[in-house]
Scaffold this motif. Structure first.
Motif, PDB file in Angstrom:
ATOM      1  N   LEU A  48       0.824  -1.213   0.000  1.00 48.46           N
ATOM      2  CA  LEU A  48       0.000   0.000   0.000  1.00 48.46           C
ATOM      3  C   LEU A  48       0.859   1.264   0.000  1.00 48.46           C
ATOM      4  CD1 LEU A  48      -2.901  -0.774   2.515  1.00 48.46           C
ATOM      5  CD2 LEU A  48      -3.070  -0.548   0.036  1.00 48.46           C
ATOM      6  N   PHE A  51       1.916   3.014  -3.301  1.00 48.28           N
ATOM      7  CA  PHE A  51       0.898   3.527  -4.219  1.00 48.28           C
ATOM      8  C   PHE A  51       0.247   4.763  -3.620  1.00 48.28           C
ATOM      9  CE2 PHE A  51       1.476  -0.834  -5.446  1.00 48.28           C
ATOM     10  CZ  PHE A  51       1.293  -0.848  -6.829  1.00 48.28           C
ATOM     11  N   GLN A  52      -0.486   5.456  -4.471  1.00 46.45           N
ATOM     12  CA  GLN A  52      -1.207   6.655  -4.049  1.00 46.45           C
ATOM     13  C   GLN A  52      -2.515   6.739  -4.808  1.00 46.45           C
ATOM     14  OE1 GLN A  52       0.019  11.058  -4.666  1.00 46.45           O
ATOM     15  NE2 GLN A  52       1.131  10.374  -2.834  1.00 46.45           N
ATOM     16  N   ASP A  53      -3.582   7.042  -4.072  1.00 47.85           N
ATOM     17  CA  ASP A  53      -4.910   7.127  -4.676  1.00 47.85           C
ATOM     18  C   ASP A  53      -5.161   8.580  -5.079  1.00 47.85           C
ATOM     19  OD1 ASP A  53      -7.344   6.426  -5.586  1.00 47.85           O
ATOM     20  OD2 ASP A  53      -8.297   6.169  -3.626  1.00 47.85           O
ATOM     21  N   ARG A  54      -5.243   8.820  -6.384  1.00 53.33           N
ATOM     22  CA  ARG A  54      -5.414  10.171  -6.901  1.00 53.33           C
ATOM     23  C   ARG A  54      -6.775  10.328  -7.564  1.00 53.33           C
ATOM     24  NH1 ARG A  54       0.589  10.707  -9.753  1.00 53.33           N
ATOM     25  NH2 ARG A  54       1.797  10.888  -7.796  1.00 53.33           N
ATOM     26  N   GLY A  58      -6.665   7.402 -10.637  1.00 52.15           N
ATOM     27  CA  GLY A  58      -6.910   6.338  -9.679  1.00 52.15           C
ATOM     28  C   GLY A  58      -5.662   5.984  -8.888  1.00 52.15           C
ATOM     29  N   THR A  59      -5.550   4.722  -8.521  1.00 51.56           N
ATOM     30  CA  THR A  59      -4.409   4.251  -7.750  1.00 51.56           C
ATOM     31  C   THR A  59      -3.181   4.166  -8.650  1.00 51.56           C
ATOM     32  OG1 THR A  59      -5.879   2.962  -6.320  1.00 51.56           O
ATOM     33  CG2 THR A  59      -3.532   2.418  -6.276  1.00 51.56           C
ATOM     34  N   THR A  60      -2.133   4.890  -8.267  1.00 46.77           N
ATOM     35  CA  THR A  60      -0.928   5.009  -9.098  1.00 46.77           C
ATOM     36  C   THR A  60       0.306   4.616  -8.289  1.00 46.77           C
ATOM     37  OG1 THR A  60      -1.967   6.874 -10.242  1.00 46.77           O
ATOM     38  CG2 THR A  60       0.399   6.555 -10.581  1.00 46.77           C
ATOM     39  N   ASN A  66       5.764   8.431  -0.911  1.00 54.18           N
ATOM     40  CA  ASN A  66       5.075   8.505   0.382  1.00 54.18           C
ATOM     41  C   ASN A  66       6.071   8.543   1.537  1.00 54.18           C
ATOM     42  OD1 ASN A  66       2.429   8.531  -0.615  1.00 54.18           O
ATOM     43  ND2 ASN A  66       2.387   6.299  -0.791  1.00 54.18           N
ATOM     44  N   GLN A 272      -6.841   8.232   3.570  1.00 51.23           N
ATOM     45  CA  GLN A 272      -5.506   8.187   2.977  1.00 51.23           C
ATOM     46  C   GLN A 272      -4.804   6.907   3.438  1.00 51.23           C
ATOM     47  OE1 GLN A 272      -3.256  11.972   2.961  1.00 51.23           O
ATOM     48  NE2 GLN A 272      -4.980  12.862   4.069  1.00 51.23           N
ATOM     49  N   GLN A 273      -5.352   5.784   3.017  1.00 58.23           N
ATOM     50  CA  GLN A 273      -4.833   4.500   3.478  1.00 58.23           C
ATOM     51  C   GLN A 273      -3.389   4.273   3.047  1.00 58.23           C
ATOM     52  OE1 GLN A 273      -7.806   4.874   2.045  1.00 58.23           O
ATOM     53  NE2 GLN A 273      -9.281   4.222   3.613  1.00 58.23           N
ATOM     54  N   ASN A 274      -3.026   4.727   1.878  1.00 62.74           N
ATOM     55  CA  ASN A 274      -1.658   4.517   1.397  1.00 62.74           C
ATOM     56  C   ASN A 274      -0.642   5.270   2.246  1.00 62.74           C
ATOM     57  OD1 ASN A 274      -3.563   4.706  -1.315  1.00 62.74           O
ATOM     58  ND2 ASN A 274      -2.124   2.985  -1.363  1.00 62.74           N
TER      59      ASN A 274
END
Length: 303
Positions: A48, A51-54, A58-60, A66, A272-274
Protein backbone atom coordinates in the motif's frame (compact mmCIF):
# COMPACT_ATOMS: atom_id res chain seq x y z
CA UNK A 1 30.24 -57.37 1.56
CA UNK A 2 29.63 -54.27 -0.56
CA UNK A 3 26.00 -55.26 -0.95
CA UNK A 4 25.55 -55.55 2.82
CA UNK A 5 27.17 -52.15 3.38
CA UNK A 6 24.99 -50.45 0.76
CA UNK A 7 21.86 -52.08 2.16
CA UNK A 8 22.76 -50.88 5.66
CA UNK A 9 23.41 -47.38 4.40
CA UNK A 10 20.22 -47.02 2.34
CA UNK A 11 17.69 -46.48 5.21
CA UNK A 12 19.64 -43.50 6.61
CA UNK A 13 18.45 -40.91 4.04
CA UNK A 14 14.88 -42.13 4.48
CA UNK A 15 15.02 -41.66 8.24
CA UNK A 16 16.60 -38.22 7.83
CA UNK A 17 13.84 -37.23 5.44
CA UNK A 18 11.18 -38.45 7.85
CA UNK A 19 12.71 -36.49 10.67
CA UNK A 20 12.76 -33.29 8.63
CA UNK A 21 9.11 -33.67 7.63
CA UNK A 22 8.16 -34.49 11.22
CA UNK A 23 9.74 -31.22 12.34
CA UNK A 24 7.83 -29.26 9.73
CA UNK A 25 4.66 -31.00 10.89
CA UNK A 26 5.19 -29.60 14.38
CA UNK A 27 6.04 -26.04 13.37
CA UNK A 28 3.77 -25.96 10.31
CA UNK A 29 0.57 -24.76 12.08
CA UNK A 30 2.45 -22.00 13.89
CA UNK A 31 4.31 -20.97 10.74
CA UNK A 32 1.01 -20.77 8.84
CA UNK A 33 -0.68 -18.64 11.49
CA UNK A 34 2.44 -16.48 11.84
CA UNK A 35 2.51 -15.86 8.10
CA UNK A 36 -1.21 -14.99 7.97
CA UNK A 37 -1.44 -12.68 10.98
CA UNK A 38 2.05 -11.14 10.97
CA UNK A 39 3.93 -11.39 7.69
CA UNK A 40 0.96 -10.96 5.35
CA UNK A 41 -0.28 -7.67 6.93
CA UNK A 42 3.26 -6.25 6.84
CA UNK A 43 3.67 -7.21 3.19
CA UNK A 44 0.29 -5.68 2.35
CA UNK A 45 1.18 -2.48 4.20
CA UNK A 46 4.45 -2.21 2.25
CA UNK A 47 2.47 -2.75 -0.94
CA UNK A 48 0.00 0.00 0.00
CA UNK A 49 2.80 2.42 0.87
CA UNK A 50 4.16 2.26 -2.68
CA UNK A 51 0.90 3.53 -4.22
CA UNK A 52 -1.21 6.65 -4.05
CA UNK A 53 -4.91 7.13 -4.68
CA UNK A 54 -5.41 10.17 -6.90
CA UNK A 55 -8.53 11.86 -8.19
CA UNK A 56 -7.22 11.62 -11.74
CA UNK A 57 -5.73 8.31 -12.69
CA UNK A 58 -6.91 6.34 -9.68
CA UNK A 59 -4.41 4.25 -7.75
CA UNK A 60 -0.93 5.01 -9.10
CA UNK A 61 2.46 3.55 -8.30
CA UNK A 62 4.59 6.30 -6.72
CA UNK A 63 7.54 4.33 -5.38
CA UNK A 64 9.11 5.99 -2.35
CA UNK A 65 7.23 9.29 -2.66
CA UNK A 66 5.08 8.50 0.38
CA UNK A 67 8.18 7.84 2.47
CA UNK A 68 9.71 11.12 1.37
CA UNK A 69 6.50 12.85 2.38
CA UNK A 70 6.56 11.13 5.79
CA UNK A 71 10.13 12.23 6.44
CA UNK A 72 9.07 15.84 5.79
CA UNK A 73 5.75 15.63 7.65
CA UNK A 74 5.85 18.08 10.56
CA UNK A 75 2.75 16.65 12.25
CA UNK A 76 4.19 13.15 12.21
CA UNK A 77 7.52 14.18 13.72
CA UNK A 78 5.81 16.29 16.37
CA UNK A 79 3.92 13.15 17.39
CA UNK A 80 7.16 11.16 17.43
CA UNK A 81 8.78 13.79 19.64
CA UNK A 82 5.78 13.75 21.95
CA UNK A 83 5.87 9.99 22.50
CA UNK A 84 9.66 10.21 22.81
CA UNK A 85 9.30 12.67 25.68
CA UNK A 86 6.55 10.50 27.14
CA UNK A 87 8.92 7.51 27.00
CA UNK A 88 11.82 9.38 28.58
CA UNK A 89 9.76 10.54 31.57
CA UNK A 90 7.01 7.99 32.12
CA UNK A 91 8.88 4.72 31.58
CA UNK A 92 11.59 5.33 34.25
CA UNK A 93 8.95 6.46 36.76
CA UNK A 94 6.73 3.44 36.09
CA UNK A 95 9.58 0.93 36.19
CA UNK A 96 11.00 2.58 39.31
CA UNK A 97 7.68 2.26 41.13
CA UNK A 98 7.31 -1.35 39.97
CA UNK A 99 10.85 -2.20 41.11
CA UNK A 100 10.41 -0.62 44.57
CA UNK A 101 7.14 -2.47 45.11
CA UNK A 102 8.65 -5.78 43.92
CA UNK A 103 11.59 -5.35 46.29
CA UNK A 104 9.23 -4.53 49.15
CA UNK A 105 7.15 -7.63 48.47
CA UNK A 106 10.24 -9.80 48.21
CA UNK A 107 11.77 -8.48 51.41
CA UNK A 108 9.42 -10.56 53.57
CA UNK A 109 8.87 -7.63 55.92
CA UNK A 110 5.64 -6.38 54.37
CA UNK A 111 2.50 -7.35 56.25
CA UNK A 112 -0.35 -8.54 53.99
CA UNK A 113 1.97 -9.28 51.07
CA UNK A 114 -0.62 -11.29 49.12
CA UNK A 115 -3.19 -8.50 49.37
CA UNK A 116 -0.79 -5.82 48.17
CA UNK A 117 0.47 -8.00 45.31
CA UNK A 118 -3.06 -8.54 43.99
CA UNK A 119 -4.13 -4.94 44.65
CA UNK A 120 -1.18 -3.48 42.74
CA UNK A 121 -1.60 -5.90 39.84
CA UNK A 122 -5.40 -5.43 39.64
CA UNK A 123 -5.36 -2.23 37.49
CA UNK A 124 -3.70 -4.23 34.70
CA UNK A 125 -6.87 -6.32 34.49
CA UNK A 126 -8.91 -3.19 33.72
CA UNK A 127 -9.28 -2.69 29.93
CA UNK A 128 -7.37 0.32 28.66
CA UNK A 129 -10.53 1.91 27.25
CA UNK A 130 -12.32 1.61 30.60
CA UNK A 131 -9.28 2.96 32.46
CA UNK A 132 -9.02 5.96 30.13
CA UNK A 133 -12.73 6.74 30.51
CA UNK A 134 -12.57 6.40 34.29
CA UNK A 135 -9.55 8.66 34.65
CA UNK A 136 -10.94 11.06 32.06
CA UNK A 137 -14.01 11.69 34.17
CA UNK A 138 -11.87 11.99 37.30
CA UNK A 139 -9.80 14.65 35.51
CA UNK A 140 -12.83 16.67 34.43
CA UNK A 141 -12.75 20.23 35.79
CA UNK A 142 -16.47 20.74 35.15
CA UNK A 143 -17.96 17.32 35.82
CA UNK A 144 -15.29 15.18 37.55
CA UNK A 145 -13.26 14.95 40.73
CA UNK A 146 -11.20 18.05 39.94
CA UNK A 147 -14.37 20.07 39.44
CA UNK A 148 -15.89 18.74 42.67
CA UNK A 149 -12.74 19.65 44.59
CA UNK A 150 -12.81 23.14 43.13
CA UNK A 151 -16.42 23.56 44.24
CA UNK A 152 -15.84 22.05 47.68
CA UNK A 153 -12.65 23.94 48.48
CA UNK A 154 -13.49 27.07 46.48
CA UNK A 155 -10.18 26.82 44.63
CA UNK A 156 -9.01 26.59 41.04
CA UNK A 157 -6.93 23.49 40.59
CA UNK A 158 -4.94 23.07 37.36
CA UNK A 159 -6.94 21.37 34.62
CA UNK A 160 -5.38 17.91 33.97
CA UNK A 161 -6.90 17.94 30.47
CA UNK A 162 -5.34 21.25 29.46
CA UNK A 163 -2.81 21.24 26.59
CA UNK A 164 0.10 21.68 28.98
CA UNK A 165 -0.86 18.86 31.36
CA UNK A 166 -2.68 16.29 29.25
CA UNK A 167 0.49 14.33 28.40
CA UNK A 168 1.32 14.04 32.10
CA UNK A 169 -2.26 12.95 32.74
CA UNK A 170 -1.93 10.23 30.12
CA UNK A 171 1.35 9.19 31.73
CA UNK A 172 -0.42 8.84 35.07
CA UNK A 173 -3.05 6.56 33.50
CA UNK A 174 -0.43 4.36 31.82
CA UNK A 175 1.59 4.15 35.03
CA UNK A 176 -1.51 3.16 36.99
CA UNK A 177 -2.29 0.49 34.40
CA UNK A 178 1.11 -1.12 33.91
CA UNK A 179 3.06 -0.64 37.15
CA UNK A 180 1.51 -3.84 38.51
CA UNK A 181 2.32 -5.75 35.34
CA UNK A 182 6.00 -4.80 35.52
CA UNK A 183 6.02 -5.41 39.27
CA UNK A 184 4.98 -9.00 38.61
CA UNK A 185 7.85 -9.45 36.13
CA UNK A 186 10.38 -8.15 38.67
CA UNK A 187 8.86 -10.07 41.57
CA UNK A 188 8.92 -13.34 39.62
CA UNK A 189 12.60 -12.79 38.78
CA UNK A 190 13.39 -12.05 42.43
CA UNK A 191 11.72 -15.24 43.62
CA UNK A 192 14.07 -17.48 41.62
CA UNK A 193 17.29 -16.04 43.11
CA UNK A 194 19.07 -18.87 44.97
CA UNK A 195 18.69 -18.57 48.74
CA UNK A 196 22.34 -19.55 49.13
CA UNK A 197 23.31 -16.06 47.96
CA UNK A 198 21.26 -14.50 50.76
CA UNK A 199 22.79 -16.88 53.29
CA UNK A 200 26.30 -15.97 52.15
CA UNK A 201 25.46 -12.25 52.37
CA UNK A 202 24.07 -12.73 55.88
CA UNK A 203 27.25 -14.48 56.96
CA UNK A 204 29.30 -11.59 55.57
CA UNK A 205 27.13 -9.15 57.52
CA UNK A 206 25.64 -7.40 54.48
CA UNK A 207 22.67 -5.12 55.14
CA UNK A 208 19.44 -4.96 53.15
CA UNK A 209 20.69 -2.15 50.90
CA UNK A 210 23.87 -4.07 50.13
CA UNK A 211 21.86 -7.21 49.35
CA UNK A 212 19.69 -5.23 46.92
CA UNK A 213 22.58 -3.59 45.08
CA UNK A 214 24.95 -6.57 45.04
CA UNK A 215 22.57 -9.52 44.64
CA UNK A 216 19.01 -8.66 43.69
CA UNK A 217 19.50 -5.97 41.05
CA UNK A 218 22.26 -7.83 39.13
CA UNK A 219 20.19 -11.04 39.26
CA UNK A 220 17.10 -9.44 37.69
CA UNK A 221 18.97 -7.42 35.06
CA UNK A 222 17.44 -9.56 32.31
CA UNK A 223 13.92 -8.89 33.64
CA UNK A 224 14.70 -5.16 33.79
CA UNK A 225 15.81 -5.22 30.15
CA UNK A 226 12.68 -7.09 29.04
CA UNK A 227 10.37 -4.75 30.93
CA UNK A 228 12.18 -1.73 29.48
CA UNK A 229 11.86 -3.03 25.91
CA UNK A 230 8.16 -3.80 26.40
CA UNK A 231 7.59 -0.32 27.85
CA UNK A 232 9.43 1.35 24.97
CA UNK A 233 7.31 -0.51 22.42
CA UNK A 234 4.16 0.34 24.35
CA UNK A 235 5.09 4.03 24.50
CA UNK A 236 5.59 4.26 20.75
CA UNK A 237 2.25 2.48 20.28
CA UNK A 238 0.38 4.95 22.50
CA UNK A 239 -3.18 5.11 21.15
CA UNK A 240 -6.02 4.06 23.46
CA UNK A 241 -5.61 6.71 26.14
CA UNK A 242 -5.27 9.78 23.85
CA UNK A 243 -7.98 8.42 21.56
CA UNK A 244 -10.48 8.18 24.43
CA UNK A 245 -9.45 11.46 26.07
CA UNK A 246 -9.69 13.28 22.73
CA UNK A 247 -13.46 13.51 23.14
CA UNK A 248 -13.02 15.08 26.59
CA UNK A 249 -10.15 17.39 25.60
CA UNK A 250 -10.47 18.15 21.87
CA UNK A 251 -8.42 21.33 22.17
CA UNK A 252 -5.50 19.53 23.84
CA UNK A 253 -5.36 16.28 21.86
CA UNK A 254 -5.25 16.71 18.10
CA UNK A 255 -5.67 14.04 15.45
CA UNK A 256 -1.86 13.83 15.15
CA UNK A 257 -1.13 13.79 18.87
CA UNK A 258 0.65 10.43 18.64
CA UNK A 259 1.88 8.59 15.51
CA UNK A 260 -0.66 5.78 15.98
CA UNK A 261 -3.50 8.26 16.41
CA UNK A 262 -2.25 10.10 13.33
CA UNK A 263 -2.24 6.86 11.33
CA UNK A 264 -5.77 6.07 12.47
CA UNK A 265 -7.00 9.55 11.54
CA UNK A 266 -5.36 9.39 8.11
CA UNK A 267 -6.85 6.01 7.34
CA UNK A 268 -10.40 6.27 8.68
CA UNK A 269 -11.08 10.00 8.67
CA UNK A 270 -8.90 11.23 5.84
CA UNK A 271 -9.27 8.20 3.54
CA UNK A 272 -5.51 8.19 2.98
CA UNK A 273 -4.83 4.50 3.48
CA UNK A 274 -1.66 4.52 1.40
CA UNK A 275 -0.01 7.30 3.34
CA UNK A 276 -1.28 5.86 6.63
CA UNK A 277 0.46 2.58 5.80
CA UNK A 278 3.66 4.53 5.11
CA UNK A 279 3.50 6.33 8.45
CA UNK A 280 2.87 3.03 10.24
CA UNK A 281 5.88 1.40 8.58
CA UNK A 282 8.19 4.32 9.39
CA UNK A 283 7.01 4.29 12.99
CA UNK A 284 7.53 0.55 13.17
CA UNK A 285 11.09 0.94 11.94
CA UNK A 286 11.80 3.66 14.52
CA UNK A 287 10.39 1.48 17.30
CA UNK A 288 12.42 -1.51 16.14
CA UNK A 289 15.68 0.47 16.03
CA UNK A 290 15.20 2.02 19.49
CA UNK A 291 14.18 -1.31 21.06
CA UNK A 292 17.14 -3.05 19.44
CA UNK A 293 19.61 -0.43 20.72
CA UNK A 294 18.21 -0.77 24.24
CA UNK A 295 18.42 -4.55 24.00
CA UNK A 296 22.06 -4.40 22.89
CA UNK A 297 22.94 -2.09 25.77
CA UNK A 298 21.14 -4.36 28.22
CA UNK A 299 22.94 -7.45 26.96
CA UNK A 300 26.29 -5.64 27.04
CA UNK A 301 25.80 -4.62 30.66
CA UNK A 302 24.69 -8.13 31.56
CA UNK A 303 27.86 -9.54 30.00
Amino acid sequence: MATVQSAAADPLPVRTSRRSWTGWGFIGPFALVFALVFLAPIAYSVHLSLFQDRLIGGTTFVGLDNYQRALQDREFWEGVGRVGMFLAVQVPIMLGIALVVALALDSGRLYGKSFFRIAIFLPYAVPAVVAALMWGFLYGSRFGLVGDLNDALNTTLPDPLSPGLVLASIGNIVTWEFAGYNMLIFYSALRVIPTSLYEAAEIDGAGQLRVITAIKLPAIRGALAIATIFSIIGSFQLFNEPSILQNLAPNAITTSYTPNLYTYSLSFNGQQQNYAATVAIVMGLITMVVAYVVQLRGMRKAA
